[in-house]
Design an enzyme around this catalytic site. Structure first.
Site, PDB file in Angstrom:
ATOM      1  N   ASN A   1      40.293  32.249  38.336  1.00  0.00           N
ATOM      2  CA  ASN A   1      39.502  32.308  39.567  1.00  0.00           C
ATOM      3  C   ASN A   1      38.033  32.398  39.158  1.00  0.00           C
ATOM      4  O   ASN A   1      37.582  33.438  38.710  1.00  0.00           O
ATOM      5  CB  ASN A   1      39.942  33.549  40.372  1.00  0.00           C
ATOM      6  CG  ASN A   1      39.093  33.767  41.609  1.00  0.00           C
ATOM      7  OD1 ASN A   1      38.291  32.923  41.987  1.00  0.00           O
ATOM      8  ND2 ASN A   1      39.276  34.921  42.250  1.00  0.00           N
TER       9      ASN A   1
ATOM     10  N   LYS B   1      35.449  32.323  40.964  1.00  0.00           N
ATOM     11  CA  LYS B   1      34.600  32.988  41.965  1.00  0.00           C
ATOM     12  C   LYS B   1      33.310  32.178  42.151  1.00  0.00           C
ATOM     13  O   LYS B   1      33.357  30.953  42.139  1.00  0.00           O
ATOM     14  CB  LYS B   1      34.352  34.448  41.572  1.00  0.00           C
ATOM     15  CG  LYS B   1      35.678  35.170  41.273  1.00  0.00           C
ATOM     16  CD  LYS B   1      35.556  36.643  41.114  1.00  0.00           C
ATOM     17  CE  LYS B   1      36.926  37.232  40.786  1.00  0.00           C
ATOM     18  NZ  LYS B   1      36.921  38.670  40.663  1.00  0.00           N
TER      19      LYS B   1
ATOM     20  N   HIS C   1      42.324  37.362  48.618  1.00  0.00           N
ATOM     21  CA  HIS C   1      41.744  37.994  47.430  1.00  0.00           C
ATOM     22  C   HIS C   1      41.005  39.266  47.845  1.00  0.00           C
ATOM     23  O   HIS C   1      40.435  39.332  48.940  1.00  0.00           O
ATOM     24  CB  HIS C   1      40.784  37.022  46.734  1.00  0.00           C
ATOM     25  CG  HIS C   1      40.303  37.569  45.430  1.00  0.00           C
ATOM     26  ND1 HIS C   1      39.237  38.434  45.342  1.00  0.00           N
ATOM     27  CD2 HIS C   1      40.774  37.414  44.178  1.00  0.00           C
ATOM     28  CE1 HIS C   1      39.065  38.777  44.074  1.00  0.00           C
ATOM     29  NE2 HIS C   1      39.988  38.170  43.342  1.00  0.00           N
TER      30      HIS C   1
ATOM     31  N   GLU D   1      38.219  40.471  47.146  1.00  0.00           N
ATOM     32  CA  GLU D   1      36.816  40.320  47.570  1.00  0.00           C
ATOM     33  C   GLU D   1      36.735  39.754  48.985  1.00  0.00           C
ATOM     34  O   GLU D   1      35.843  40.100  49.752  1.00  0.00           O
ATOM     35  CB  GLU D   1      36.057  39.443  46.558  1.00  0.00           C
ATOM     36  CG  GLU D   1      35.746  40.232  45.295  1.00  0.00           C
ATOM     37  CD  GLU D   1      35.915  39.442  44.011  1.00  0.00           C
ATOM     38  OE1 GLU D   1      35.764  38.218  44.017  1.00  0.00           O
ATOM     39  OE2 GLU D   1      36.219  40.085  42.979  1.00  0.00           O
TER      40      GLU D   1
ATOM     41  N   GLU E   1      47.021  42.401  42.443  1.00  0.00           N
ATOM     42  CA  GLU E   1      45.721  42.700  41.858  1.00  0.00           C
ATOM     43  C   GLU E   1      45.223  44.046  42.380  1.00  0.00           C
ATOM     44  O   GLU E   1      44.646  44.115  43.477  1.00  0.00           O
ATOM     45  CB  GLU E   1      44.702  41.615  42.233  1.00  0.00           C
ATOM     46  CG  GLU E   1      45.064  40.241  41.734  1.00  0.00           C
ATOM     47  CD  GLU E   1      43.827  39.368  41.573  1.00  0.00           C
ATOM     48  OE1 GLU E   1      43.607  38.883  40.471  1.00  0.00           O
ATOM     49  OE2 GLU E   1      43.075  39.208  42.545  1.00  0.00           O
TER      50      GLU E   1
ATOM     51  N   GLY F   1      37.376  43.271  37.889  1.00  0.00           N
ATOM     52  CA  GLY F   1      35.986  43.238  37.434  1.00  0.00           C
ATOM     53  C   GLY F   1      35.476  44.563  36.886  1.00  0.00           C
ATOM     54  O   GLY F   1      34.280  44.741  36.694  1.00  0.00           O
TER      55      GLY F   1
ATOM     56  N   SER G   1      40.998  42.447  35.422  1.00  0.00           N
ATOM     57  CA  SER G   1      40.461  42.671  34.077  1.00  0.00           C
ATOM     58  C   SER G   1      41.408  42.246  32.955  1.00  0.00           C
ATOM     59  O   SER G   1      41.456  42.902  31.915  1.00  0.00           O
ATOM     60  CB  SER G   1      40.041  44.136  33.898  1.00  0.00           C
ATOM     61  OG  SER G   1      38.988  44.447  34.781  1.00  0.00           O
TER      62      SER G   1
HETATM   63  P1  PGA Z   1      38.803  39.972  36.834  1.00  0.00           P
HETATM   64  O1  PGA Z   1      39.094  39.318  38.258  1.00  0.00           O
HETATM   65  O2  PGA Z   1      39.730  39.329  35.852  1.00  0.00           O
HETATM   66  O3  PGA Z   1      37.352  39.641  36.552  1.00  0.00           O
HETATM   67  O4  PGA Z   1      39.039  41.431  36.972  1.00  0.00           O
HETATM   68  C1  PGA Z   1      40.410  39.061  38.674  1.00  0.00           C
HETATM   69  C2  PGA Z   1      40.423  38.481  40.056  1.00  0.00           C
HETATM   70  O5  PGA Z   1      39.578  38.877  40.859  1.00  0.00           O
HETATM   71  O6  PGA Z   1      41.248  37.611  40.380  1.00  0.00           O
END
Ligand code: PGA
Length: 257
Positions: A13, A15, A99, A101, A171, A177, A217
């Site tokens: 992803n 983003k 997601h 976010e 997740e 993140g 992460s």
């Molecule tokens: P990250 O993001 O690997 O940077 O923690 C995962 C995601 O948001 O799908």
């Protein structure tokens, strides 16, 4: 149906990251890898403006392209949005929905995620349905309740046949993140719960066939411990999916042994 019949998936992803040139370098590496690696599905989710270009770059390989979001309506006065049919038309086969976010920065509700999932299925897109608890919910011992209710809301009224087309991504919000990955056993506990929960309404045979990815992460050093867990069928990767040096080892390690 055993876990070995669930094909692992490594999904990146991006983003709101990567320029055209850095995306091109990454996609070229994934295409090369793709020829030697037939036992993992590779998926990339570029920012929407790069999607048509990335679709062209991956053509002839099995690397698939996902949108990061879409609207549930088919058309109309929805400034800034795109429909499922538009996403499909430019060549996406998958779409990430719900997601964290989207849920927590942009205020998407369970109801919206449900409507989007139905629209995605109607337009022949594979929804990558994200679920996960926030830190306070985990600390309050509510992880399974939160994940269960997100699943129920998103999949309400969706037939077993259609659930087989969905990829679920667990997740934990506190792991995204932040550099904090769930331990393999904590992640496995939630993955097993998700599979049981899917099986309650739709039968264990259906649930055994649904792929459940872990995200939060994930790095080249944490993937190996996660992927050996029985109910972890791959990963949804954010930061570490942005360059080949970190994403390629994750893809390679996503093969189930
Ligand atoms: P990250 O993001 O690997 O940077 O923690 C995962 C995601 O948001 O799908």
């Amino acid at each position: 149906m055993s876990q070995s019949t669930r094909r692992p998936m490594a999904a990146g992803n991006w983003k709101m990251n990567l320029t055209r040139s850095s995306a091109r370098r990454l996609v070229d590496e994934l295409r090369n890898l793709n020829y030697t690696l037939e036992s993992v599905d590779i998926l990339v989710a570029p920012p929407m403006l790069l999607v048509p270009t990335v679709v062209k770059w991956v053509s002839g390989s099995t690397v698939a392209v996902a949108a990061q979001n879409m609207h549930w309506e088919s058309k109309g006065a929805f400034t800034g949005e795109v429909s499922a049919a538009m996403v499909r038309e430019v060549g996406c086969t998958h779409v990430i929905l719900g997601h964290s976010e989207r849920r927590h920065v942009f205020g998407e509700t369970d109801e919206w995620v449900h409507r989007k999932l139905v629209a995605a299925l109607e337009n022949d897109l594979v929804p990558v349905l994200c679920v996960g608890e926030k830190l306070d919910e985990r600390e309050a011992g509510r992880t399974l309740e939160v994940v269960g209710s997100q699943l129920d809301a998103a999949l309400e009224g969706v037939s077993s046949e259609d659930v087989l087309r969905v990829v679920v991504a667990y997740e934990p919000v506190w792991a995204i993140g932040t550099g904090k990955t769930a331990t393999p056993s904590d992640a496995q506990e939630v993955h097993a719960f998700i599979r049981r929960h899917l099986g309650e309404g739709r039968g264990s045979e259906t649930a055994e066939r649904v792929r459940i990815l872990y995200g939060g992460s994930v790095t080249p050093s944490t993937i190996a411990g996660l992927i050996v867990e029985k109910d972890i069928d791959g990963t949804l990767v954010g930061g570490a999916s942005l360059n080949a040096e970190t994403f390629v080892p994750i893809v390679k390690s996503s093969m189930k042994r």
